[in-house]
Design a protein around this motif. Sequence first.
Motif, PDB file in Angstrom:
ATOM      1  N   LEU A 105      -2.593   1.795  -2.455  1.00 16.32           N
ATOM      2  CA  LEU A 105      -2.548   2.364  -1.105  1.00 16.32           C
ATOM      3  C   LEU A 105      -1.110   2.597  -0.647  1.00 16.32           C
ATOM      4  CD1 LEU A 105      -3.974   3.131   1.582  1.00 16.32           C
ATOM      5  CD2 LEU A 105      -3.891   0.715   2.203  1.00 16.32           C
ATOM      6  N   THR A 106      -0.189   1.711  -1.063  1.00 12.76           N
ATOM      7  CA  THR A 106       1.212   1.849  -0.639  1.00 12.76           C
ATOM      8  C   THR A 106       1.798   3.203  -1.040  1.00 12.76           C
ATOM      9  OG1 THR A 106       1.820   0.682  -2.651  1.00 12.76           O
ATOM     10  CG2 THR A 106       1.802  -0.604  -0.625  1.00 12.76           C
ATOM     11  N   ARG A 107       1.233   3.824  -2.075  1.00  9.45           N
ATOM     12  CA  ARG A 107       1.740   5.139  -2.480  1.00  9.45           C
ATOM     13  C   ARG A 107       1.371   6.237  -1.512  1.00  9.45           C
ATOM     14  NH1 ARG A 107       2.321   5.860  -8.897  1.00  9.45           N
ATOM     15  NH2 ARG A 107       3.464   7.744  -8.456  1.00  9.45           N
ATOM     16  N   LEU A 108       0.375   5.973  -0.681  1.00  8.19           N
ATOM     17  CA  LEU A 108      -0.061   6.991   0.275  1.00  8.19           C
ATOM     18  C   LEU A 108       0.637   6.826   1.625  1.00  8.19           C
ATOM     19  CD1 LEU A 108      -3.921   7.057  -0.351  1.00  8.19           C
ATOM     20  CD2 LEU A 108      -2.135   8.349  -1.496  1.00  8.19           C
ATOM     21  N   LEU A 109       1.333   5.692   1.791  1.00 10.72           N
ATOM     22  CA  LEU A 109       1.946   5.383   3.079  1.00 10.72           C
ATOM     23  C   LEU A 109       3.460   5.489   2.964  1.00 10.72           C
ATOM     24  CD1 LEU A 109      -0.266   2.271   3.910  1.00 10.72           C
ATOM     25  CD2 LEU A 109      -0.639   4.653   4.581  1.00 10.72           C
ATOM     26  N   LYS A 110       4.063   6.306   3.810  1.00  8.89           N
ATOM     27  CA  LYS A 110       5.495   6.549   3.702  1.00  8.89           C
ATOM     28  C   LYS A 110       6.295   5.387   4.284  1.00  8.89           C
ATOM     29  CE  LYS A 110       8.974  10.101   4.397  1.00  8.89           C
ATOM     30  NZ  LYS A 110       9.693   9.475   3.273  1.00  8.89           N
ATOM     31  N   THR A 111       7.274   4.946   3.500  1.00 13.30           N
ATOM     32  CA  THR A 111       8.219   3.916   3.964  1.00 13.30           C
ATOM     33  C   THR A 111       9.620   4.502   3.777  1.00 13.30           C
ATOM     34  OG1 THR A 111       8.829   2.826   1.899  1.00 13.30           O
ATOM     35  CG2 THR A 111       6.691   2.234   2.814  1.00 13.30           C
ATOM     36  N   PRO A 112      10.674   3.835   4.302  1.00 14.57           N
ATOM     37  CA  PRO A 112      12.033   4.354   4.087  1.00 14.57           C
ATOM     38  C   PRO A 112      12.416   4.352   2.593  1.00 14.57           C
ATOM     39  CG  PRO A 112      11.996   2.752   5.870  1.00 14.57           C
ATOM     40  CD  PRO A 112      10.650   2.688   5.219  1.00 14.57           C
ATOM     41  N   TYR A 113      11.626   3.691   1.744  1.00 19.35           N
ATOM     42  CA  TYR A 113      11.959   3.604   0.321  1.00 19.35           C
ATOM     43  C   TYR A 113      10.944   4.315  -0.567  1.00 19.35           C
ATOM     44  CZ  TYR A 113      14.925   0.158   2.474  1.00 19.35           C
ATOM     45  OH  TYR A 113      15.830  -0.458   3.303  1.00 19.35           O
ATOM     46  N   SER A 114      10.173   5.234   0.028  1.00 20.36           N
ATOM     47  CA  SER A 114       9.183   5.986  -0.751  1.00 20.36           C
ATOM     48  C   SER A 114       9.828   7.205  -1.396  1.00 20.36           C
ATOM     49  CB  SER A 114       8.061   6.480   0.164  1.00 20.36           C
ATOM     50  OG  SER A 114       7.356   5.403   0.727  1.00 20.36           O
ATOM     51  N   CYS A 115       9.520   7.436  -2.667  1.00 24.55           N
ATOM     52  CA  CYS A 115      10.003   8.646  -3.347  1.00 24.55           C
ATOM     53  C   CYS A 115       9.301   9.857  -2.735  1.00 24.55           C
ATOM     54  CB  CYS A 115       9.693   8.581  -4.838  1.00 24.55           C
ATOM     55  SG  CYS A 115       9.989  10.125  -5.711  1.00 24.55           S
ATOM     56  N   GLN A 116      10.098  10.860  -2.345  1.00 24.24           N
ATOM     57  CA  GLN A 116       9.486  12.039  -1.726  1.00 24.24           C
ATOM     58  C   GLN A 116       8.749  12.912  -2.745  1.00 24.24           C
ATOM     59  OE1 GLN A 116      12.151  15.246  -0.502  1.00 24.24           O
ATOM     60  NE2 GLN A 116      13.866  14.114  -1.391  1.00 24.24           N
ATOM     61  N   TRP A 117       8.933  12.637  -4.046  1.00 22.47           N
ATOM     62  CA  TRP A 117       8.301  13.479  -5.073  1.00 22.47           C
ATOM     63  C   TRP A 117       7.053  12.854  -5.682  1.00 22.47           C
ATOM     64  CZ3 TRP A 117      10.324  17.924  -4.285  1.00 22.47           C
ATOM     65  CH2 TRP A 117      11.689  18.028  -3.932  1.00 22.47           C
ATOM     66  N   CYS A 118       6.954  11.507  -5.690  1.00 23.37           N
ATOM     67  CA  CYS A 118       5.775  10.893  -6.317  1.00 23.37           C
ATOM     68  C   CYS A 118       5.141   9.798  -5.462  1.00 23.37           C
ATOM     69  CB  CYS A 118       6.119  10.336  -7.707  1.00 23.37           C
ATOM     70  SG  CYS A 118       7.062   8.794  -7.666  1.00 23.37           S
TER      71      CYS A 118
ATOM     72  N   TRP B  83       5.463  14.979  -2.384  1.00 26.04           N
ATOM     73  CA  TRP B  83       4.287  14.109  -2.357  1.00 26.04           C
ATOM     74  C   TRP B  83       3.667  14.156  -0.966  1.00 26.04           C
ATOM     75  CZ3 TRP B  83       1.475  11.700  -5.867  1.00 26.04           C
ATOM     76  CH2 TRP B  83       0.672  10.637  -5.487  1.00 26.04           C
ATOM     77  N   ARG B  84       2.345  14.109  -0.887  1.00 27.71           N
ATOM     78  CA  ARG B  84       1.684  14.115   0.414  1.00 27.71           C
ATOM     79  C   ARG B  84       1.312  12.690   0.827  1.00 27.71           C
ATOM     80  NH1 ARG B  84      -3.273  16.718   0.652  1.00 27.71           N
ATOM     81  NH2 ARG B  84      -3.544  16.148  -1.509  1.00 27.71           N
ATOM     82  N   PHE B  85       1.948  12.207   1.871  1.00 31.91           N
ATOM     83  CA  PHE B  85       1.623  10.882   2.406  1.00 31.91           C
ATOM     84  C   PHE B  85       0.552  11.052   3.483  1.00 31.91           C
ATOM     85  CE2 PHE B  85       6.044  10.601   0.998  1.00 31.91           C
ATOM     86  CZ  PHE B  85       5.996   9.467   0.214  1.00 31.91           C
ATOM     87  N   VAL B  86      -0.324  10.052   3.642  1.00 30.94           N
ATOM     88  CA  VAL B  86      -1.330  10.201   4.704  1.00 30.94           C
ATOM     89  C   VAL B  86      -0.742   9.864   6.072  1.00 30.94           C
ATOM     90  CG1 VAL B  86      -3.277   9.803   3.122  1.00 30.94           C
ATOM     91  CG2 VAL B  86      -2.413   7.914   4.478  1.00 30.94           C
ATOM     92  N   CYS B  87       0.195   8.926   6.111  1.00 28.78           N
ATOM     93  CA  CYS B  87       0.931   8.612   7.339  1.00 28.78           C
ATOM     94  C   CYS B  87       1.989   7.580   6.970  1.00 28.78           C
ATOM     95  CB  CYS B  87       0.022   8.074   8.453  1.00 28.78           C
ATOM     96  SG  CYS B  87      -0.714   6.474   8.110  1.00 28.78           S
ATOM     97  N   SER B  88       2.722   7.079   7.949  1.00 33.67           N
ATOM     98  CA  SER B  88       3.720   6.063   7.617  1.00 33.67           C
ATOM     99  C   SER B  88       3.041   4.704   7.539  1.00 33.67           C
ATOM    100  CB  SER B  88       4.819   6.028   8.668  1.00 33.67           C
ATOM    101  OG  SER B  88       4.330   5.412   9.837  1.00 33.67           O
ATOM    102  N   LEU B  89       3.669   3.806   6.795  1.00 35.86           N
ATOM    103  CA  LEU B  89       3.140   2.458   6.625  1.00 35.86           C
ATOM    104  C   LEU B  89       2.959   1.770   7.977  1.00 35.86           C
ATOM    105  CD1 LEU B  89       3.243   0.193   3.908  1.00 35.86           C
ATOM    106  CD2 LEU B  89       4.712  -0.770   5.649  1.00 35.86           C
ATOM    107  N   SER B  90       3.916   1.964   8.887  1.00 32.36           N
ATOM    108  CA  SER B  90       3.811   1.256  10.167  1.00 32.36           C
ATOM    109  C   SER B  90       2.686   1.823  11.034  1.00 32.36           C
ATOM    110  CB  SER B  90       5.149   1.258  10.902  1.00 32.36           C
ATOM    111  OG  SER B  90       5.533   2.568  11.176  1.00 32.36           O
TER     112      SER B  90
END
Length: 201
Positions: free
Chosen positions: A39-52, A84-91
């Motif tokens: 699930l963490t791959r779908l949620l954007k964090t400041p350390y998420s790769c924008q490509w995967c 990469w398409r994130f569903v929303c941010s982690l927070s």
Amino acid sequence: MDLPWVPSVELGEVLAELPARQRKAVLRVVQAEADCVALTRLLKTPYSCQWCGLVVGQSGTPRDERKGMLEAHESECERRGQAWRFVCSLSIYYRKWVHDAAFVSALAMARREITEQAMASAVVGLQAGTQDAVAAVRRIIRVGESEANQLRAAFGLLDRAGVETAQKATTTVAGELEYVDVTEGELAAIEEALRGESGAE
Ligand SMILES: [Zn+2]
């Protein structure tokens, strides 16, 4: 998962009531769970790769070091060429959405449906004499389905496959899911089936 998942009309109506972002999120989250994608791959964090979508580094790593790791990773990953398409941010997910009753209940409903469809396809596989059925049960267990759902899935499989099961005591938990007590014999049958599958890998 290798089976195409089609939401029911009923689920479609529930989804239609959600904001568009949450509607898409429900579908992507259950599909990711079925595919064993974190699930963490779908949620954007400041350390998420924008490509995967991969979250780079461990939370204990110093901030600057982690930023450096992210930059190095992203320049490696850039060749994918598509963001990469994130569903929303982690927070937002953990501070808002998991406390939103409509979102949570739609997600639970979608999980039940995808499980039931996986099981239905597993039963077909089992009847055809393949190991796919047991592989599907394992997948359901691995993706963190609720215990009640796992048991229902396992018993559905055993019953339809004609495995003798003892009289089951049925109670209702939280007025929602049916919970079935497990007997020793049934547990043994499930474990045996899972052993057979892991041996075939
Ligand atoms: Zn990446």
